[in-house]
Design a protein around this motif. Structure first.
Motif, PDB file in Angstrom:
ATOM      1  N   ASP A 161     -41.336  16.784  -9.586  1.00  0.00           N
ATOM      2  CA  ASP A 161     -41.227  18.237  -9.423  1.00  0.00           C
ATOM      3  C   ASP A 161     -39.779  18.681  -9.216  1.00  0.00           C
ATOM      4  O   ASP A 161     -39.425  19.823  -9.520  1.00  0.00           O
ATOM      5  N   SER A 162     -38.947  17.784  -8.695  1.00  0.00           N
ATOM      6  CA  SER A 162     -37.556  18.166  -8.402  1.00  0.00           C
ATOM      7  C   SER A 162     -36.600  17.809  -9.543  1.00  0.00           C
ATOM      8  O   SER A 162     -35.388  17.804  -9.338  1.00  0.00           O
ATOM      9  N   GLY A 163     -37.135  17.502 -10.714  1.00  0.00           N
ATOM     10  CA  GLY A 163     -36.267  17.314 -11.869  1.00  0.00           C
ATOM     11  C   GLY A 163     -36.328  15.962 -12.543  1.00  0.00           C
ATOM     12  O   GLY A 163     -35.653  15.744 -13.540  1.00  0.00           O
ATOM     13  N   ARG A 164     -37.108  15.025 -12.016  1.00  0.00           N
ATOM     14  CA  ARG A 164     -37.237  13.687 -12.599  1.00  0.00           C
ATOM     15  C   ARG A 164     -35.913  12.908 -12.525  1.00  0.00           C
ATOM     16  O   ARG A 164     -34.922  13.389 -12.011  1.00  0.00           O
ATOM     17  N   ASP A 165     -35.951  11.659 -13.037  1.00  0.00           N
ATOM     18  CA  ASP A 165     -34.779  10.769 -13.060  1.00  0.00           C
ATOM     19  C   ASP A 165     -34.172  10.626 -11.673  1.00  0.00           C
ATOM     20  O   ASP A 165     -32.965  10.758 -11.478  1.00  0.00           O
ATOM     21  N   ARG A 166     -35.011  10.395 -10.696  1.00  0.00           N
ATOM     22  CA  ARG A 166     -34.531  10.266  -9.321  1.00  0.00           C
ATOM     23  C   ARG A 166     -35.568   9.534  -8.474  1.00  0.00           C
ATOM     24  O   ARG A 166     -36.712   9.338  -8.890  1.00  0.00           O
ATOM     25  N   ALA A 167     -35.138   9.136  -7.287  1.00  0.00           N
ATOM     26  CA  ALA A 167     -36.027   8.502  -6.317  1.00  0.00           C
ATOM     27  C   ALA A 167     -36.141   9.406  -5.100  1.00  0.00           C
ATOM     28  O   ALA A 167     -35.140   9.978  -4.642  1.00  0.00           O
ATOM     29  N   VAL A 168     -37.348   9.524  -4.574  1.00  0.00           N
ATOM     30  CA  VAL A 168     -37.597  10.360  -3.399  1.00  0.00           C
ATOM     31  C   VAL A 168     -38.305   9.502  -2.357  1.00  0.00           C
ATOM     32  O   VAL A 168     -39.292   8.811  -2.662  1.00  0.00           O
ATOM     33  N   LEU A 169     -37.799   9.533  -1.131  1.00  0.00           N
ATOM     34  CA  LEU A 169     -38.403   8.836  -0.004  1.00  0.00           C
ATOM     35  C   LEU A 169     -39.374   9.778   0.684  1.00  0.00           C
ATOM     36  O   LEU A 169     -39.037  10.933   0.965  1.00  0.00           O
ATOM     37  N   PHE A 170     -40.572   9.296   0.950  1.00  0.00           N
ATOM     38  CA  PHE A 170     -41.559  10.149   1.627  1.00  0.00           C
ATOM     39  C   PHE A 170     -41.053  10.566   3.003  1.00  0.00           C
ATOM     40  O   PHE A 170     -40.525   9.758   3.771  1.00  0.00           O
ATOM     41  N   ASP A 171     -41.228  11.833   3.321  1.00  0.00           N
ATOM     42  CA  ASP A 171     -40.919  12.338   4.644  1.00  0.00           C
ATOM     43  C   ASP A 171     -42.044  13.290   5.080  1.00  0.00           C
ATOM     44  O   ASP A 171     -42.881  13.675   4.258  1.00  0.00           O
ATOM     45  N   PRO A 172     -42.090  13.677   6.335  1.00  0.00           N
ATOM     46  CA  PRO A 172     -43.213  14.504   6.821  1.00  0.00           C
ATOM     47  C   PRO A 172     -43.422  15.795   6.064  1.00  0.00           C
ATOM     48  O   PRO A 172     -44.554  16.307   6.040  1.00  0.00           O
TER      49      PRO A 172
END
Length: 384
Positions: free
Chosen positions: A367-378
């Protein structure tokens, strides 16, 4: 209590042990696709059974000594040559044409028998026959252990040990013939124990073929046939049911993969999947688990990671994917990947929970633009 062994009875048991083994090898060869070498083993056991049968007829004075002595020693040497060929092929799973040169040895023995008549002298015939049996069995045990590096089946140790025991018993027969005063047992007792050993060797050869077949089936069931890495079933079964603090789970999804299939064709899509799987596999630690979960989605389990280390690893893998250019049909295809990262903490340790968290982080990466890694947060908990 003293137990006396009758030579005729021992020879009959000797024949039966080889015949039973040969029949089992033939059956397994017909039934198994992993039985390279079983044909040579069956031929070797039949040859040894025939050699023993000739010796039995000779002991009953139904054949002359020159006839049965010559036949038993040459067929015995041929049988052990075939046994070694069969073990070499069974152990490695490969057919080596050069191995068949071992059958030149019984031809040489036959020529020597004609020239010297050694086969009519009991201790010479027995010593030469058992000497070659020792050499063949010792070489076979070595082959079984050497090839363990390529195929780690537990039965290899037991089979090699049994073959080595057979080789030792062949030496004891020679000792009983040449130096009976110092031999630990009589030749007939050593011969009798070899019968038991031969039954066991045949049994464990069949177990080796069975274990190999089971391993092949398990590999097929747990391997993604396109990429060669573990499939969803393997990946999920390789993960601990309850994570410990510091275990990280990454879910990866190739960006716009459907467009690759639509624009370049499914062959190009397959090439992209294979290239991605190979590139990621080369970038992992020995203890990491990486598998294809289905379609363009992959999973990665990283034990003993902090949250920052897991995120840094995911970002590095994004860079690995970004640097790939797949050539297919004259086209150059670039790709990127989105990765969701979840790490086990005190109140989130079950595999099911961690999968949900990683999935929510993956959706956030897309959703934030692809081609990236996102760490789960609360802040992503509602999505999870």
């Amino acid at each position: 209590m003293t137990i006396h062994l009758d030579l005729a009875t021992v020879l009959l048991l000797h024949q039966c042990s080889f015949l039973v083994g040969a029949v089992c090898f033939v059956y397994m060869r017909l039934q198994s696709r992993s039985g390279e070498g079983l044909g040579a083993l069956a031929a070797g056991y039949f040859s040894l059974a025939l050699a023993s049968a000739l010796a039995g007829l000779g002991e009953q004075h139904l054949l002359s000594l020159p006839v049965w002595g010559f036949g038993s020693v040459t067929l015995g040497v041929a049988g052990y040559a075939l046994f070694w060929i069969g073990i070499r092929r069974l152990s490695s799973g490969k057919s080596r044409p050069m191995d068949w040169w071992a059958l030149a040895i019984p031809a040489v023995v036959a020529v020597l028998a004609f020239a010297t008549q050694f086969h009519v002298v009991s201790y010479l015939r027995g010593s030469i026959g058992n000497g070659f049996a020792f050499a063949s069995l010792a070489a076979s045990a070595f082959c079984i252990l050497r090839d363990r590096a390529c195929e780690r089946l537990p039965v290899r140790f037991l089979l090699a040990a049994l073959i080595a025991v057979g080789a030792l018993l062949a030496l004891l027969v020679i000792a009983g013939l040449l130096v009976p005063s110092v031999a630990p047992m009589t030749p007939i007792w050593a011969f009798f124990l070899r019968i038991m050993c031969q039954f066991a060797i045949a049994l464990f050869i069949i177990i080796l073929v069975t274990e190999r077949t089971e391993a092949e089936l398990r590999c097929v069931a747990e391997t993604d046939m396109l990429t060669g890495i573990g499939n969803r079933r393997w990946f999920m079964s390789s993960l601990p049911r309850s994570m410990i603090e510091g275990d990280a789970l990454l879910l990866m999804d190739l960006d716009f993969f459907k467009q690759v299939n639509d624009r370049f064709g499914h062959d190009a899509g397959d090439a992209v999947l294979v290239s991605f799987a190979e590139a990621i596999s080369r970038s992992l630690r020995p203890g990491d688990s990486f598998g294809r979960l289905g379609g363009e989605e992959f999973g990665l389990y990283l034990p003993k990671m902090t949250a920052s280390e897991a995120l840094a690893t995911a970002q590095r893998l994004c860079g690995v994917a970004r640097g790939l250019v797949v050539e297919c049909g004259g086209e150059r295809i670039s790709l990127t990947v989105s990765i969701g990262v979840a790490i086990a903490v005190d109140d989130q340790r079950s595999l099911t929970d961690l999968l949900k968290l990683a999935d929510a982080a993956l959706y956030a990466a897309k959703d934030s633009g692809r081609d990236r890694a996102v760490l789960f947060d609360p802040s992503l908990r509602a999505a999870a």
